[in-house]
Design a protein around this motif. Structure first.
Motif, mmCIF file in Angstrom:
data_model
loop_
_atom_site.group_PDB
_atom_site.id
_atom_site.type_symbol
_atom_site.label_atom_id
_atom_site.label_comp_id
_atom_site.label_asym_id
_atom_site.label_seq_id
_atom_site.Cartn_x
_atom_site.Cartn_y
_atom_site.Cartn_z
ATOM 1 N N VAL A 54 0.840 -1.200 0.000
ATOM 2 C CA VAL A 54 0.000 0.000 0.000
ATOM 3 C C VAL A 54 0.877 1.253 0.000
ATOM 4 C CG1 VAL A 54 -1.520 1.394 1.471
ATOM 5 C CG2 VAL A 54 -2.078 -0.996 0.999
ATOM 6 N N LEU A 55 1.904 1.241 0.827
ATOM 7 C CA LEU A 55 2.783 2.398 0.927
ATOM 8 C C LEU A 55 3.479 2.657 -0.408
ATOM 9 C CD1 LEU A 55 3.262 4.094 3.487
ATOM 10 C CD2 LEU A 55 5.430 2.919 3.768
ATOM 11 N N THR A 56 4.008 1.606 -1.009
ATOM 12 C CA THR A 56 4.715 1.739 -2.279
ATOM 13 C C THR A 56 3.781 2.206 -3.388
ATOM 14 O OG1 THR A 56 6.138 -0.099 -1.592
ATOM 15 C CG2 THR A 56 6.219 0.543 -3.890
ATOM 16 N N THR A 57 2.588 1.629 -3.448
ATOM 17 C CA THR A 57 1.626 2.016 -4.478
ATOM 18 C C THR A 57 1.148 3.440 -4.267
ATOM 19 O OG1 THR A 57 0.894 -0.298 -4.504
ATOM 20 C CG2 THR A 57 -0.460 1.293 -5.677
ATOM 21 N N ARG A 58 1.043 3.836 -3.014
ATOM 22 C CA ARG A 58 0.644 5.217 -2.695
ATOM 23 C C ARG A 58 1.678 6.204 -3.230
ATOM 24 N NH1 ARG A 58 -2.581 7.784 1.322
ATOM 25 N NH2 ARG A 58 -1.609 9.666 2.197
ATOM 26 N N THR A 77 11.650 3.604 6.176
ATOM 27 C CA THR A 77 11.494 2.176 6.451
ATOM 28 C C THR A 77 12.342 1.812 7.672
ATOM 29 O OG1 THR A 77 13.373 1.514 5.086
ATOM 30 C CG2 THR A 77 11.243 1.754 3.979
ATOM 31 N N PHE A 78 12.279 0.537 8.083
ATOM 32 C CA PHE A 78 13.065 0.122 9.249
ATOM 33 C C PHE A 78 14.295 -0.695 8.897
ATOM 34 C CE2 PHE A 78 9.808 1.855 11.804
ATOM 35 C CZ PHE A 78 10.390 2.059 13.048
ATOM 36 N N THR A 79 14.415 -1.104 7.652
ATOM 37 C CA THR A 79 15.610 -1.835 7.236
ATOM 38 C C THR A 79 16.066 -1.323 5.885
ATOM 39 O OG1 THR A 79 14.446 -3.600 6.049
ATOM 40 C CG2 THR A 79 14.798 -3.921 8.425
ATOM 41 N N ASN A 80 17.362 -1.447 5.622
ATOM 42 C CA ASN A 80 17.884 -1.052 4.318
ATOM 43 C C ASN A 80 17.306 -1.927 3.208
ATOM 44 O OD1 ASN A 80 19.650 1.075 5.183
ATOM 45 N ND2 ASN A 80 21.035 -0.477 5.995
ATOM 46 N N ALA A 83 14.002 -0.602 2.217
ATOM 47 C CA ALA A 83 14.160 0.629 1.441
ATOM 48 C C ALA A 83 14.532 0.314 -0.004
ATOM 49 C CB ALA A 83 15.223 1.518 2.083
ATOM 50 N N ARG A 84 15.437 -0.659 -0.192
ATOM 51 C CA ARG A 84 15.827 -1.044 -1.555
ATOM 52 C C ARG A 84 14.644 -1.623 -2.320
ATOM 53 N NH1 ARG A 84 20.519 -2.846 1.203
ATOM 54 N NH2 ARG A 84 19.687 -4.980 1.290
ATOM 55 N N GLU A 85 13.866 -2.484 -1.657
ATOM 56 C CA GLU A 85 12.703 -3.088 -2.310
ATOM 57 C C GLU A 85 11.675 -2.025 -2.675
ATOM 58 O OE1 GLU A 85 11.359 -6.039 0.425
ATOM 59 O OE2 GLU A 85 12.922 -7.488 -0.111
ATOM 60 N N MET A 86 11.479 -1.058 -1.778
ATOM 61 C CA MET A 86 10.528 0.015 -2.049
ATOM 62 C C MET A 86 10.988 0.836 -3.251
ATOM 63 S SD MET A 86 9.135 2.976 0.542
ATOM 64 C CE MET A 86 8.354 1.768 1.613
ATOM 65 N N ARG A 87 12.276 1.134 -3.292
ATOM 66 C CA ARG A 87 12.825 1.910 -4.412
ATOM 67 C C ARG A 87 12.629 1.170 -5.735
ATOM 68 N NH1 ARG A 87 17.312 2.505 -2.370
ATOM 69 N NH2 ARG A 87 16.997 4.590 -1.500
ATOM 70 N N ASP A 88 12.906 -0.132 -5.737
ATOM 71 C CA ASP A 88 12.765 -0.930 -6.958
ATOM 72 C C ASP A 88 11.311 -0.953 -7.428
ATOM 73 O OD1 ASP A 88 15.471 -1.462 -6.892
ATOM 74 O OD2 ASP A 88 15.254 -3.471 -6.006
ATOM 75 N N ARG A 89 10.390 -1.097 -6.494
ATOM 76 C CA ARG A 89 8.974 -1.161 -6.863
ATOM 77 C C ARG A 89 8.489 0.173 -7.426
ATOM 78 N NH1 ARG A 89 5.863 -4.439 -1.989
ATOM 79 N NH2 ARG A 89 7.063 -6.377 -2.094
ATOM 80 N N VAL A 90 8.895 1.262 -6.787
ATOM 81 C CA VAL A 90 8.473 2.578 -7.266
ATOM 82 C C VAL A 90 9.011 2.835 -8.671
ATOM 83 C CG1 VAL A 90 8.717 5.071 -6.911
ATOM 84 C CG2 VAL A 90 8.164 3.587 -4.980
ATOM 85 N N GLU A 91 10.271 2.477 -8.904
ATOM 86 C CA GLU A 91 10.836 2.657 -10.237
ATOM 87 C C GLU A 91 10.082 1.841 -11.274
ATOM 88 O OE1 GLU A 91 14.932 1.654 -9.322
ATOM 89 O OE2 GLU A 91 15.530 3.751 -9.599
ATOM 90 N N GLY A 104 14.658 5.566 2.841
ATOM 91 C CA GLY A 104 15.687 4.956 3.661
ATOM 92 C C GLY A 104 15.197 4.726 5.065
ATOM 93 N N THR A 105 16.072 4.208 5.900
ATOM 94 C CA THR A 105 15.736 4.020 7.302
ATOM 95 C C THR A 105 15.745 5.367 8.016
ATOM 96 O OG1 THR A 105 18.040 3.732 7.960
ATOM 97 C CG2 THR A 105 16.831 1.744 7.267
ATOM 98 N N PHE A 106 15.173 5.398 9.209
ATOM 99 C CA PHE A 106 15.226 6.616 10.018
ATOM 100 C C PHE A 106 16.670 7.109 10.111
ATOM 101 C CE2 PHE A 106 11.091 5.219 11.712
ATOM 102 C CZ PHE A 106 10.443 6.428 11.885
ATOM 103 N N HIS A 107 17.588 6.174 10.360
ATOM 104 C CA HIS A 107 18.967 6.577 10.630
ATOM 105 C C HIS A 107 19.717 6.980 9.363
ATOM 106 C CE1 HIS A 107 17.829 4.413 14.327
ATOM 107 N NE2 HIS A 107 18.611 5.296 14.911
#
Length: 290
Positions: A54-58, A77-80, A83-91, A104-107
């Motif tokens: 949902v977040l990625t599609t949003r 996100t909470f893990t790197n 974050a990578r998976e989210m980036r790939d999906r958005v692209e 990316g993560t909070f940190h």
């Protein structure tokens, strides 16, 4: 899955055919969460129900409909890996993507902001980030300088206390007597202050400082915070139940650029679980979302 307001059928049909690529396969509630882009949104659902999707599609929907440019979106996100998976999906969802959102993560996001404004918190932009072993070595030096028996008061134990204090958003001056009394007969506060002073000399931060120094930066330099209020038109956070106090404070500062009812902040989470309790996760952050 909870959302604050219904989405009309007209909006669904408006984007139904053109955006079938990224909306396809969503159930009614997921689709509603994706299309409700304006104002605060809390999405609650159990494990394996597609919250991250949902977040990625949003994000894809916001970009595809021109509501914001990539650089105007912050996704945490909470893990790197996440974050990578989210980036790939958005692209994959957004062809001809001009610029990626901040993902990316909070940190990692905290480190990125800190390097841009390092001098305002007495650091050089090329600061180093200490790992736990580096922390322990530094604390051992401080204990030796204070004639504190490291066998009785282990450096690694104090590193754990520091991590806990920082996860709670506490600077050395914020510690109560009860906080400070738990190490070396009440010398915890001085050791914390000495530790931070030594970090500045070394041009270094530890993991907790990546957010704590951000919080201090935003509070002491409202003009800098204002820059990020203007930059981030949409903020999205995954696995919100795993956020700790420092992460909550950091997010709240970034989200305060608009009236609460108009803040485009979307958090998704499961209020029945928290996998990062050992890092000070506060599932009550979900209850405080309003």
């Amino acid at each position: 899955m909870a959302v604050p307001k219904p989405v009309s059928g007209a909006i669904t049909s408006q984007f139904g055919r053109r955006d079938a690529g990224y909306l396809q396969g969503l159930n009614e509630e997921q689709r509603e969460a994706v299309l409700s882009t304006e104002g605060p949104l809390l999405v609650l659902a159990g494990a394996g129900t597609g919250k991250t999707r949902v977040l990625t599609t949003r994000i894809a929907h916001i970009l595809n409909t021109g509501k914001a440019a990539g650089k105007e979106i912050l996704a945490v996100t909470f893990t790197n890996k996440a974050a990578r998976e989210m980036r790939d999906r958005v692209e994959g969802f957004v062809p001809r993507l001009a610029g990626l959102p901040w993902m990316g993560t909070f940190h990692s996001i905290g480190a990125r902001i800190l390097r841009q404004h390092a001098k305002l918190v007495d650091l050089d932009p090329k600061f180093t980030i200490l790992d736990v072993d580096d922390q322990v070595r530094l604390i051992k030096q401080l204990l030796e300088a204070e004639n504190i028996d490291e066998k009785r008061w282990p450096a690694r134990a104090f590193a754990g206390m520091l991590d806990n204090w920082k996860n709670r958003g506490l600077l050395s001056g914020d510690l109560t007597q009860a906080d400070a009394s738990g190490f070396a007969n009440g010398r915890g506060q001085k050791l914390y202050a000495d530790y931070q002073a030594r970090l500045k000399i070394l041009n270094a931060v530890d993991f907790g400082d990546l957010l704590l120094e951000n919080i201090r930066l935003f509070r002491e330099h409202p003009d800098v915070l204002g820059e990020y209020h203007k930059r981030f038109r949409y903020i999205l956070v995954d696995e919100y139940q795993d956020s700790n106090v420092a992460q909550y404070l950091w997010l709240r500062l970034l989200a305060q650029g608009r009236p609460a009812s108009e803040a485009n902040v979307c958090v998704v989470g499961d209020d029945d679980q928290s996998i990062y309790g050992w890092r000070g996760a506060e599932v009550d952050n979900i209850l405080r979302f309003e």
